[in-house]
Design an enzyme around this catalytic site. Structure first.
Site, PDB file in Angstrom:
ATOM      1  CG  ASP A  46     -30.575  28.647  -1.413  1.00  0.00           C
ATOM      2  OD1 ASP A  46     -30.655  27.718  -2.243  1.00  0.00           O
ATOM      3  OD2 ASP A  46     -29.498  29.162  -1.074  1.00  0.00           O
ATOM      4  CG  HIS A  64     -22.135  23.798   1.654  1.00  0.00           C
ATOM      5  ND1 HIS A  64     -21.159  24.740   1.412  1.00  0.00           N
ATOM      6  CD2 HIS A  64     -23.157  24.478   2.232  1.00  0.00           C
ATOM      7  CE1 HIS A  64     -21.572  25.929   1.808  1.00  0.00           C
ATOM      8  NE2 HIS A  64     -22.786  25.808   2.313  1.00  0.00           N
ATOM      9  CD  GLU A  89     -23.732  29.503  -0.321  1.00  0.00           C
ATOM     10  OE1 GLU A  89     -24.950  29.470  -0.623  1.00  0.00           O
ATOM     11  OE2 GLU A  89     -23.305  29.404   0.845  1.00  0.00           O
ATOM     12  CD  GLU A 114     -27.336  27.433  -3.576  1.00  0.00           C
ATOM     13  OE1 GLU A 114     -28.549  27.179  -3.752  1.00  0.00           O
ATOM     14  OE2 GLU A 114     -26.912  28.123  -2.625  1.00  0.00           O
ATOM     15  CG  ASP A 149     -27.238  31.850  -2.238  1.00  0.00           C
ATOM     16  OD1 ASP A 149     -27.586  33.049  -2.297  1.00  0.00           O
ATOM     17  OD2 ASP A 149     -27.353  31.157  -1.212  1.00  0.00           O
ATOM     18  CE  LYS A 176     -26.074  32.412   2.424  1.00  0.00           C
ATOM     19  NZ  LYS A 176     -25.314  31.438   1.649  1.00  0.00           N
TER      20      LYS A 176
HETATM   21 CA    CA Z   1     -27.166  28.965  -0.624  1.00  0.00          CA
END
Ligand code: CA
Length: 428
Positions: free
Chosen positions: A127, A134, A199, A201, A233, A253
């Site tokens: 990632d 951000h 998140e 993405e 994520d 995560k």
């Molecule tokens: Ca991320």
């Protein structure tokens, strides 16, 4: 010189219709100009098969006779000319008036009647952190005096994530437990995260591998990338804040990440290329991350949306509320730069490896790609149209990511849905 996957041809003609009626509606994500690949099966006892999304249907690729296997990695590892030839063959067979209509009609299934899987067996997952808006906003929350570290504008920042917990749209997961340090405390607590976040993405998926020790140049990078999906994520912010130094994200995560089921190919994205440029005064990329093509067309114009559906909304038949909008164009690095940087030390990539972009927030505060940003670190709850509020996610909440490409002179294409739902923490 342009990368071969970005060449426009007859398959991009916006006027072409398909004999599959649902592929011709204005709002479909999957017109004949898209033709993304995914995996499906009729039931759990069956092996995954490769399919192509067309309107609300899926075309069983094996049944068309265009491939003689069901190995998505093998399909993804094709050379660019092979990829292009397959796309042309699919377009020929699915376009209005095709002689193959009768034959292929039998290879067509309703997407709603099959199970869609992960687009391929996921290899390694990295990632990145390309969303500079951000990175700046979050950096301010964690380090007000020093939001953007000095390396940010020089090196594509990333970390190695975990592939085993990546699931496809529809994924449900239990609220994770972990260690957190409450404000003012000196000793950590343990329990379900109170600051569960998403998140927004995108993910680029590797097709063609490179040998250990053989970096992929920026000129070749896109021929190694097969396609792109949406990626959520999921993040436990309180766990993250306590654990992230000095080695970065870990258990905050890796409890779940959700991707959309369809690999939208680099070829399908060709009409939506965009100029890649740096703000005035920012350093230009180093030579190994720079090329004329990357500057003129390295970026991609993908409009992104985050939707929230709370249990209350679900009970009321409300399909959700849009929390924010942004664009992949706002990324600080291009997908080609991510792959080139990842391999510059000789690291070998393999078919099925996934590169996350990092959270894609727009420049405006309301374009934050996570609740952490939209609520200013949990200090300012957001108000929803039905009277509910949220700082972080509650049990039963679903987050739905959507993405689409739309341009004058091109047919709109989309990425399908990336939906995930939070379940209550499991009893220990
Ligand atoms: Ca991320």
């Amino acid at each position: 010189m342009s990368a071969p996957s970005s060449r426009l041809d007859a398959t991009h003609n916006p006027d072409t219709l398909s004999w599959v009626e649902s592929a011709n509606t204005q709002d479909t994500d999957f017109p004949i100009q898209n033709l993304p690949f995914g995996r499906f099966r009729h039931n759990r006892l069956e092996p995954w098969r490769i399919g192509v999304a067309i309107g609300d249907r899926v075309l069983d690729l094996h049944a068309t006779g265009l491939i003689d296997h069901s190995d998505m990695h093998r399909l993804m590892a094709q050379t660019v000319p092979e990829r292009r030839a397959l796309r042309v063959a699919l377009w020929e067979g699915l376009r209005e008036g095709s002689a193959l209509q009768k034959l292929w009609a039998d290879a067509l299934l309703r997407q709603s009647e099959v199970e869609l899987g992960l687009p391929c067996e996921v290899g390694d997952y990295t990632d990145f952190y390309t969303g500079i808006h951000h990175a700046t906003t979050v950096g301010k929350l964690f380090r007000p005096e020093n939001p953007l570290l000095p390396n940010y504008k020089w090196v594509p920042i990333g970390y190695h994530g975990r592939a085993s917990s990546i699931g496809v749209s529809g994924q449900q997961f239990h609220r994770p437990r972990g260690q957190t340090l409450k404000p003012g405390a000196t000793v950590p607590d343990f329990g379900p995260t109170a600051r569960l976040d998403y998140e927004l993405e995108m993910a680029a998926w590797v097709g063609v591998d490179n040998a250990l020790g053989a970096p992929v140049s920026i000129a070749n990078a896109e021929s190694h990338l097969f396609g792109v999906t949406l990626l959520n994520d999921w993040s436990a912010r309180d766990v993250q804040a306590w654990e992230y130094q000095p080695l970065g994200p870990f258990l905050a995560k890796n409890f779940a990440s959700t991707v959309s089921p369809w690999l939208v190919t680099m070829e399908a994205l060709a009409p939506f290329r965009a100029v890649f440029e740096r703000p005035e005064g920012d350093p230009q990329p180093m030579a190994y991350l720079d090329s004329e093509y990357n500057r003129s067309a390295g970026a991609l114009d993908v409009q992104l949306e985050v939707w929230l559906q709370t249990p209350t909304m679900r009970a009321a038949g409300n399909t959700g509320e849009c929390l924010s909008r942004s664009n992949l164009r706002d990324a600080y690095w291009t997908l080609a730069q991510l792959l080139t940087h990842h391999t510059v030390n000789g690291c070998n990539m393999r078919a099925g490896d996934m590169l996350g972009t990092g959270t894609l927030s727009g420049p405006a505060p309301e374009q934050g790609g996570s609740l952490l940003e939209l609520t200013q670190g949990g200090k300012a709850p957001i108000s929803l149209a039905n009277g509910e509020t949220r700082t972080f996610l509650q049990d039963g909440d679903s987050i739905i990511l959507r993405g689409s490409c739309q341009r004058e002179g091109a047919r709109r294409i989309g990425f399908g849905e990336c939906r995930g739902t939070v379940l209550a923490a499991r009893d220990l």
